[in-house]
Design a protein around this motif. Structure first.
Motif, PDB file in Angstrom:
ATOM      1  N   TYR A 116      12.473   5.107  10.559  1.00  8.54           N
ATOM      2  CA  TYR A 116      11.801   4.563   9.439  1.00  8.54           C
ATOM      3  C   TYR A 116      10.568   4.863   9.210  1.00  8.54           C
ATOM      4  N   ARG A 117       9.902   5.503  10.542  1.00 11.85           N
ATOM      5  CA  ARG A 117       8.540   6.277  10.362  1.00 11.85           C
ATOM      6  C   ARG A 117       8.757   7.507   9.411  1.00 11.85           C
ATOM      7  N   THR A 118       9.839   8.136  10.071  1.00 18.78           N
ATOM      8  CA  THR A 118      10.309   9.543   9.344  1.00 18.78           C
ATOM      9  C   THR A 118      10.407   9.169   7.752  1.00 18.78           C
ATOM     10  N   LEU A 119      11.332   8.204   7.408  1.00 22.54           N
ATOM     11  CA  LEU A 119      11.732   7.798   6.067  1.00 22.54           C
ATOM     12  C   LEU A 119      10.495   7.667   5.335  1.00 22.54           C
ATOM     13  N   ASN A 120       9.473   6.661   5.726  1.00 24.98           N
ATOM     14  CA  ASN A 120       8.386   6.425   5.094  1.00 24.98           C
ATOM     15  C   ASN A 120       7.428   7.458   5.036  1.00 24.98           C
ATOM     16  N   THR A 121       7.194   8.405   5.752  1.00 21.35           N
ATOM     17  CA  THR A 121       6.439   9.713   5.580  1.00 21.35           C
ATOM     18  C   THR A 121       7.032  10.273   4.326  1.00 21.35           C
ATOM     19  N   ALA A 122       8.299  10.750   4.507  1.00 16.90           N
ATOM     20  CA  ALA A 122       9.040  11.575   3.187  1.00 16.90           C
ATOM     21  C   ALA A 122       8.735  10.871   2.090  1.00 16.90           C
ATOM     22  N   TYR A 151       0.475  -1.364  -0.103  1.00 19.90           N
ATOM     23  CA  TYR A 151      -0.035  -0.285  -0.079  1.00 19.90           C
ATOM     24  C   TYR A 151       0.997   1.071  -0.021  1.00 19.90           C
ATOM     25  N   GLU A 152       2.124   0.987  -0.389  1.00 22.87           N
ATOM     26  CA  GLU A 152       2.940   2.252  -0.434  1.00 22.87           C
ATOM     27  C   GLU A 152       2.497   3.620  -1.209  1.00 22.87           C
ATOM     28  N   PHE A 153       1.477   3.402  -2.192  1.00 21.01           N
ATOM     29  CA  PHE A 153       1.133   4.447  -3.071  1.00 21.01           C
ATOM     30  C   PHE A 153      -0.068   5.173  -2.510  1.00 21.01           C
ATOM     31  N   ILE A 154      -0.572   4.696  -1.402  1.00 19.59           N
ATOM     32  CA  ILE A 154      -2.067   5.166  -1.012  1.00 19.59           C
ATOM     33  C   ILE A 154      -1.543   5.617   0.451  1.00 19.59           C
ATOM     34  N   SER A 155      -0.513   5.088   1.243  1.00 23.90           N
ATOM     35  CA  SER A 155      -0.359   5.258   2.647  1.00 23.90           C
ATOM     36  C   SER A 155       1.139   5.427   2.841  1.00 23.90           C
ATOM     37  N   ALA A 156       1.655   6.184   3.776  1.00 25.57           N
ATOM     38  CA  ALA A 156       3.054   6.535   4.231  1.00 25.57           C
ATOM     39  C   ALA A 156       3.541   5.106   4.511  1.00 25.57           C
ATOM     40  N   ASN A 157       2.972   4.140   5.431  1.00 23.65           N
ATOM     41  CA  ASN A 157       3.384   2.750   5.740  1.00 23.65           C
ATOM     42  C   ASN A 157       2.973   1.636   4.513  1.00 23.65           C
ATOM     43  N   PRO A 158       3.767   1.184   4.079  1.00 25.76           N
ATOM     44  CA  PRO A 158       3.573   0.066   2.926  1.00 25.76           C
ATOM     45  C   PRO A 158       2.333  -0.793   3.427  1.00 25.76           C
ATOM     46  N   PHE A 159       2.239  -1.125   4.765  1.00 25.64           N
ATOM     47  CA  PHE A 159       1.599  -2.172   5.277  1.00 25.64           C
ATOM     48  C   PHE A 159       0.148  -1.622   5.772  1.00 25.64           C
ATOM     49  N   ASP A 160       0.091  -0.501   5.563  1.00 23.85           N
ATOM     50  CA  ASP A 160      -1.299   0.420   6.017  1.00 23.85           C
ATOM     51  C   ASP A 160      -2.206   0.648   4.730  1.00 23.85           C
ATOM     52  N   HIS A 161      -3.330  -0.333   4.843  1.00 26.78           N
ATOM     53  CA  HIS A 161      -4.349   0.208   3.859  1.00 26.78           C
ATOM     54  C   HIS A 161      -5.267   1.084   3.944  1.00 26.78           C
ATOM     55  N   THR A 162      -5.293   2.172   5.033  1.00 25.10           N
ATOM     56  CA  THR A 162      -6.051   3.003   5.459  1.00 25.10           C
ATOM     57  C   THR A 162      -5.801   4.425   4.516  1.00 25.10           C
ATOM     58  N   GLY A 163      -4.766   4.573   4.331  1.00 21.52           N
ATOM     59  CA  GLY A 163      -4.520   5.742   3.484  1.00 21.52           C
ATOM     60  C   GLY A 163      -3.752   7.093   4.135  1.00 21.52           C
ATOM     61  N   ALA A 164      -3.451   6.660   5.641  1.00 18.91           N
ATOM     62  CA  ALA A 164      -2.407   7.624   6.382  1.00 18.91           C
ATOM     63  C   ALA A 164      -1.363   8.184   5.770  1.00 18.91           C
ATOM     64  N   THR A 165      -1.488   9.545   5.670  1.00 19.81           N
ATOM     65  CA  THR A 165      -0.220  10.031   5.227  1.00 19.81           C
ATOM     66  C   THR A 165       1.045  10.204   5.992  1.00 19.81           C
ATOM     67  N   VAL A 166       0.759   9.764   7.118  1.00 23.03           N
ATOM     68  CA  VAL A 166       2.085   9.874   8.080  1.00 23.03           C
ATOM     69  C   VAL A 166       1.974   8.662   8.846  1.00 23.03           C
ATOM     70  N   ASP A 167       3.194   7.977   8.936  1.00 21.32           N
ATOM     71  CA  ASP A 167       3.527   6.557   9.301  1.00 21.32           C
ATOM     72  C   ASP A 167       3.649   6.707  10.805  1.00 21.32           C
ATOM     73  N   HIS A 168       2.604   6.398  11.655  1.00 24.39           N
ATOM     74  CA  HIS A 168       2.599   6.218  13.022  1.00 24.39           C
ATOM     75  C   HIS A 168       2.895   4.843  13.591  1.00 24.39           C
ATOM     76  N   THR A 169       2.992   3.885  12.614  1.00 32.92           N
ATOM     77  CA  THR A 169       3.031   2.417  12.870  1.00 32.92           C
ATOM     78  C   THR A 169       4.108   1.886  13.374  1.00 32.92           C
ATOM     79  N   HIS A 170       5.426   2.153  12.360  1.00 30.34           N
ATOM     80  CA  HIS A 170       6.646   1.512  12.767  1.00 30.34           C
ATOM     81  C   HIS A 170       7.135   2.009  14.039  1.00 30.34           C
ATOM     82  N   THR A 171       7.790   0.720  14.660  1.00 26.46           N
ATOM     83  CA  THR A 171       8.445   0.735  15.838  1.00 26.46           C
ATOM     84  C   THR A 171       9.490   1.701  15.893  1.00 26.46           C
ATOM     85  N   ARG A 172      10.203   2.092  14.817  1.00 26.95           N
ATOM     86  CA  ARG A 172      11.632   2.845  14.872  1.00 26.95           C
ATOM     87  C   ARG A 172      11.321   4.357  14.296  1.00 26.95           C
ATOM     88  N   LEU A 173      11.664   5.463  14.908  1.00 30.42           N
ATOM     89  CA  LEU A 173      11.554   6.797  14.478  1.00 30.42           C
ATOM     90  C   LEU A 173      12.048   7.089  13.166  1.00 30.42           C
TER      91      LEU A 173
END
Length: 363
Positions: free
Chosen positions: A114-120, A90-112
């Motif tokens: 990776y969350r920052t890079l996914n969001t960017a 789901y990398e083209f619709i969400s910041a986290n590739p494993f998130d199908h909800t369409g969240a534009t900021v990754d709040h899921t990954h345990t490491r900051l």
């Protein structure tokens, strides 16, 4: 007949990181990986050379991040070549590739970091990558529906695996249940450990690596019927599937279309899966196992049943192998993808297999 180039892989651009090495990278190398993930000049130059040398009618892209960035997309667009993109998560619709909800900021990954890079990278994918794609492909109908709900219409073409050349081992020649894959929370690894505890007469084998490897290893030292096999090669996984009665896939995320499920079906091994995404779609449509609610007790009950009921197991095993022949084979996939190529080139799909330039998959 069209000439088709698949995206350049690790041989065209130095590989700086893999899933296995990313957690141990020094800070400076992590920063270099992050910079290249947003724009990789080496990958752009390599893609331009490849396109010039091969002169494709279509560039078919798969997973580009973080190694290759969106550079091959831009290279294809600069060369005027139509682009087909297969989405595997789901990398083209969400910041986290494993998130199908369409969240534009990754709040899921345990490491900051990776969350920052996914969001960017999501902003890069949304603004620089997605608008240049001419046709989208997903690996399941469930995934296509999710993408369409977020404004990206896509054609669903199921994943495929090699068709087996011989008969699968019979029920009597097998034993136990197998999990093979990443050892993470969203894969339901904790539920597999719970299954081993609740069904002590069933050997439960776990193959893979990931953040929960130590947890699985510790549990295996305390639970007699739980066996941790560690990381196995593809051939090793296939051997384990052929000697197992059940393949365990209790994924807790909307898994789009996992290849392990197809490899299990090709081995004639019924799958027990939670009712999420394309994984459930593959198993349900093939009648190749049990699709259940996200409940560890249901996982245990259905696994125990399939591992002891030879008649039901035999039906599902035959269904699984039939689905590989009919739906999940290269011969089933090829005309579908050629139809997509014809759509972006405006040329009729060829009757014969086209020449395809393959490349190493990026990590």
């Amino acid at each position: 007949m069209p000439r088709i180039a698949w995206r350049p892989g690790a041989r065209s651009s130095p590989l700086l990181v893999t899933n296995e090495t990313r957690d141990g990278l020094p800070l400076l190398q992590s920063a270099r990986v992050a910079t290249r993930a947003t724009w990789n000049r080496t990958a752009y130059a390599a893609a331009r050379r490849l396109i010039a040398d091969f002169a494709p009618d279509v560039v078919h892209l798969h997973k580009l991040y973080p190694h290759l960035s969106c550079a091959p997309v831009t290279a294809a667009r600069d060369a005027g070549v139509p682009i087909v993109q297969t989405a595997h998560d789901y990398e083209f619709i969400s910041a986290n590739p494993f998130d199908h909800t369409g969240a534009t900021v990754d709040h899921t990954h345990t490491r900051l970091r990776y969350r920052t890079l996914n969001t960017a990278l999501y902003e890069v994918r949304k603004l620089r990558h997605a608008p240049q794609v001419d046709a989208w492909v997903t690996v399941s109908n469930a995934m296509a529906n999710t993408y369409a709900a977020h404004g990206i219409p896509a054609r669903a073409i199921p994943n495929f695996t090699l068709v087996p050349t011989g008969p699968a081992p019979r029920f009597e020649a097998r034993s136990g249940a197998l999990y093979a894959g990443r050892l993470t929370v969203d894969k339901g690894v904790d539920d597999i450990i719970a299954l081993a505890r609740s069904v002590p007469e069933l050997e439960v084998r776990v193959a893979g690596f990931g953040p929960l490897a130590h947890r699985v290893s510790r549990a295996a030292s305390r639970i007699p019927n739980l066996v941790y096999l560690g990381f196995l090669s593809l051939e090793g996984v296939q051997d384990e599937l052929r000697r197992s009665r059940v393949c365990l896939m209790p994924s807790r995320w909307e898994e789009p279309g996992p290849l392990v499920a197809l490899e299990a079906m090709a081995a004639g091994t019924p799958v027990v899966a939670y009712d999420h995404g394309g994984l459930a779609e593959y198993v349900r449509q093939a009648h190749a196992g049990r699709v259940i609610g996200t409940e560890p007790m249901a996982l245990a009950a259905n696994t125990a049943f399939l591992s002891t009921d030879a008649e039901e197991w035999t039906k599902m095993s035959a269904n699984a192998m039939a689905a590989i022949h009919d739906t999940h084979s290269p011969d089933a996939y090829l005309p579908e993808i050629l139809s997509v190529y014809a759509g972006v080139t405006g040329r009729p799909a060829p009757a014969q297999r086209p020449r395809v330039l393959r490349a190493v998959r990026a990590a």
